[in-house]
Design a protein around this motif. Sequence first.
Motif, PDB file in Angstrom:
ATOM      1  N   GLY A  47       0.766  -1.249   0.000  1.00 22.20           N
ATOM      2  CA  GLY A  47       0.000   0.000   0.000  1.00 22.20           C
ATOM      3  C   GLY A  47       0.785   1.280   0.000  1.00 22.20           C
ATOM      4  O   GLY A  47       0.189   2.357   0.058  1.00 22.20           O
ATOM      5  N   LYS A  49       2.593   4.562  -1.238  1.00 22.89           N
ATOM      6  CA  LYS A  49       2.250   5.420  -2.371  1.00 22.89           C
ATOM      7  C   LYS A  49       3.213   5.162  -3.528  1.00 22.89           C
ATOM      8  O   LYS A  49       4.435   5.227  -3.364  1.00 22.89           O
ATOM      9  CB  LYS A  49       2.318   6.892  -1.951  1.00 22.89           C
ATOM     10  N   ARG A  97       1.272  -4.951  -7.059  1.00 25.62           N
ATOM     11  CA  ARG A  97       1.189  -3.566  -7.564  1.00 25.62           C
ATOM     12  C   ARG A  97       1.946  -3.478  -8.882  1.00 25.62           C
ATOM     13  O   ARG A  97       3.031  -4.071  -9.045  1.00 25.62           O
ATOM     14  CB  ARG A  97       1.812  -2.562  -6.589  1.00 25.62           C
ATOM     15  N   SER A 107      -3.581  -1.877  -8.571  1.00 28.40           N
ATOM     16  CA  SER A 107      -3.450  -2.717  -7.379  1.00 28.40           C
ATOM     17  C   SER A 107      -4.285  -3.976  -7.562  1.00 28.40           C
ATOM     18  O   SER A 107      -5.380  -3.925  -8.126  1.00 28.40           O
ATOM     19  CB  SER A 107      -3.929  -1.956  -6.134  1.00 28.40           C
ATOM     20  N   ALA A 116      -6.520   1.295  -4.345  1.00 28.31           N
ATOM     21  CA  ALA A 116      -5.276   1.353  -3.573  1.00 28.31           C
ATOM     22  C   ALA A 116      -5.561   1.415  -2.072  1.00 28.31           C
ATOM     23  O   ALA A 116      -4.819   0.851  -1.269  1.00 28.31           O
ATOM     24  CB  ALA A 116      -4.450   2.554  -4.023  1.00 28.31           C
TER      25      ALA A 116
END
Length: 562
Positions: A47, A49, A97, A107, A116
């Motif tokens: 997760g 960014k 990802r 994702s 996401a």
Amino acid sequence: MICALSISDFVLIDRLDLDAGPGLVGLTGETGAGKSILLDAIGLAIGLKPEKRFVRPGASRAVVSVTFDIAADHPVWGRMEAAGLDGCADDALILKRIVPVRGAARSFVNDQPVAAALLAEIGQELVEVHGQHAAAGLARPSRHRDLLDQFAGTNALLADHKTAFLALQSTRAARQSLERAIADSEAHKDILEHNIAELQALSPEPGEANRLAAARLAAQAAARINLGLSEIEEALGGGTVSGALGRAARAADQISQVNKLPQGLSDKVSELSATLERASIEVVEADASLAALTAQATVDEPALEAAEARLFALRAAARKHQVDVDALPARLVALEDEMAALERGDAGLQKAIAMETAAAARWRSAAARLTEARRAAARRLENAVHRELKPLKLGSVKCRVGVQPLAEEDVDPRGADRVEIEVETNPGGGFGPLRTIASGGELARMSLALACASAAASTGSATLIFDEADQGVGGAVAHAIGTRLKSLSGHHQVFAITHSPQVAAAADIHWRIAKSAGRRRLGQTTAHVLDAKGRTEEIARMLSGAEVTEEARAAAVRLLER
């Protein structure tokens, strides 16, 4: 736990596939080799960014997938089911990802595209990162309440609180809904009272409209008859016609008595006299019939006006209530029933308030028991953490687990308490949030102390990653860190990025991260799982530096034998 890691075209990694297992996984390598790149890759999969810098130069996209082996009762399966994702507890769970050079990152959970935010929620359930990232792991205040509850063993109390909290919410919603209905009905009540009073005053009866209409038609017919009789009476001259005929008949009779009338003329006069006599009699009879009809066809004007006014009022009321005239009595009954229901609503509201009050009392009791257990556990956790700090060269650091009441609007099914772990890093400097510790190494060791203090009560549901918890220390402190990481790995899968040979020697699985010249003169990060011989050489390198000596190898063997 993480059982496999697959990375392609990520920063300096061309292609990398690694298997992992339970226990302590040590990651070593020279400074700059790419250990933090590996951590970023895992972070991306759970997760983090996405950034365009993650894509290896010359590549079109970066791809990272992490495969987890988790228990059948892990809460992640329930979260996936709630999100409409396919998943079986007998299968592995794969987070993936893809970061393209152009366009948005994508994702996936078990090859199913997800938002996401959902990937990050699932990732936080599976992995905790401690170290250089101040927002990760135990540095997140949102994690502290869960940590304290795990340590305190409050599952039963949490279940009781959740039940009481949801019951309170339900009764409160019912009371509020009833209040809104009553508030809305107050305005309607005035209109209702007016309509009831209006219909009660009108007092409609079944079939009344038909009876009134028939009476009105009869009265209208009588009025038309009277008009005709008046014209007949006027034509008959009020008795003058019969008088004229009587005089005419007497005159004809006198003529008939004249002597010596011719025979033909005498007959004509006799005939005229008889005709006038009959006409006089019939006119008299007509006058008598006219008088009788006039007496029978009398119109009661006030009664006719009253009937018409009543019929008009009934029809107006029917139009207002949008029903037939004959349905007005039933409409009055319905309005009276509605008014009675509104009046009963006041009693219903009192009952709803009483139910909410009782539910609130049960919730407060459950919340108080949970708070009491948390505060007692907070003191025990503080003591356990303090016992861990000294060997980690944090003996001057003090830990405080704060349990404070939440604002009413912030209370949720997990309780009415805000829990935050605070520390005092310098004597007399005052306590502050754990997340404000300046040193990444101190943060990692503080997180390690907290994790070790609560390990016995932990569910072991998350993989823990420690990023250089041994930063700036060595010798006995490094050995203490290694010992604690090893102990912690009995409850969790633990990854430790380390420069310390003492920590590396404690690992069950050892990954060596290296950087070499790659394609197109780009540096390339690689990773290898070391066997026993490779581990000895790597730990010897960490002990001696660039040139590995026999003394370093002997020391490495001694470390591995501990």
